[in-house]
Design a protein around this motif. Structure first.
Motif: not given
Lengths: 94, 94, 94, 94, 94, 94, 94
Positions: B23-31, C72-75
């Motif tokens: 997927g294009l958008v994958l939130p990071d786990s740290a925050k 907010s962190e995003i990928k």
């Protein structure tokens, strides 16, 4: 007749719909659950700094969803009502 | 049809994208993790002190990211929706 | 493309600089530590009571310092970004 | 060069003065202790509701006293600075 | 005579109605319970930023419902009154 | 010279008066106790939303009473001062 | 003379009336109890955003009721006074 004041809205809650699984609007259990109701009366709206009132965005007979724990329950002439702030109304069901 | 009120926005959440690693958008786990959704309906906007409404900055069909724990889940005609404040929307994905 | 909303700013964080002792900006350990980043995109700005938006005070490609725990962190398309409020940006590094 | 944003002010703290008993400004121990610094750079000021900025009331090279626990410490090109809100500055020492 | 100040309203509470099961207005027990009263006097209203006062939305002799725990109880010439903010009044009973 | 910023006021506290039982102003012990002081310098005042400053309501040499725990103590050229917000000043003693 | 600042009002509290059962105003014991006093001096009023002051709604010699725990007690030339915000005054007793 009950006339809600300011940005308050008088609602008649539709409790049945919550129980019928065939109903149109059924809140999910994971988060806070909105409920449905019909608008019975509307206050003057929010008082603005210029002294005007901003009319609530709902009208009498609108079917609405509102934040579940909002408002004050009252009984008037045998009927139970809920008085909520207009900002506690989430959506109109058209 | 559901019409969100005030500065609320009705979203249909895209749960699949979170799971596909491609997927294009994958939130990071740290925050705190934002999620993606498609805008289904938009309210009148935020009430200003002059009585006008400031239209939300998103439009129907916009794909958006929003704060994960924001909003109220609702079910309407078999579909699950999320109603969030427009200020809980972080970004439009163009 | 990601378009941040309202007074949000999309940043690409420069993690390397924090580690190189020869770097220009190195936060001290005694207090909360700001970090450096490059501005990738800028929202419409803060909504004012007259309905206008006050454009954020940073522009695309500005190198900035921001409050460490903000945002907010995003990928997106393989790159990690941070979305912060413009008020969380401390200074532009010229 | 570091350009502080909004109502922020960049300070270079004068740590020596606190130690020299002959110094001009020595905070008392009974309450919160202000410190002295020199203003290095000044932001645009506080954003007003009409969209203007209210310039900070200090200028570059002003010697100022500020609330002790205010601000964020940063290092830039080998020098330590403090970035505070202009409202954290107590007085100008003329 | 007692003249309430600002956005205050002087009420004479109708305690009897709460007890008579035949009464028109009977709050439900599940949530916070509003009470009924008659408006005896009204203050100038809420002070607005332009210096005007926004007259309370109730008038003398209005029968009203108000938030149960609102206000200050006072005795004047042998009669008990309650002074509440106009925003604590939920509805007028017509 | 010390120039207080914004709505701050520089005071020289009169500690003696508190001790002399013959003094004019002696706070009672039951509640929070105001103290007396002389105004030494006055800031620009409170920043208003239109960008103007609302001059503090006290002038240099006014003898004032202020909230006891307000402000920051500072020493300047051997004299102890107190910097308070103008809103912490209770009354002028004429 | 004591001149209260801003939206403050100088009161001389009438303690006797509370004790005489024949008195006109006797607070009830169930809730927070207002007290009676006479207005001795009035400040400029509340500072508005346009820089004007909104004069307090009471005048010298008005007999008033006020929130019991409001204000600061002061002694001046042998007399005890109370300084309260004008918003702590509940009603004028005519």
């Amino acid at each position: 007749m009950l006339k809600p004041l300011g940005n308050r809205v008088l609602l008649e809650v539709k409790k049945e719909e919550e129980k019928t699984a065939s109903g149109l609007v059924l809140p999910d259990s994971a988060k806070e659950k909105p409920q449905t109701a019909v608008v019975v009366a509307v206050g003057e709206g929010k008082l603005l700094e210029n002294g005007d009132y901003a009319k609530p965005l709902v009208s009498v007979n609108d079917k609405v969803m509102f934040e579940k724990y909002a408002g004050s329950e009252i009984k008037y002439q045998g009927t139970e009502y809920l008085v909520v702030k207009d900002t506690d109304i989430i959506a109109i069901i058209d």
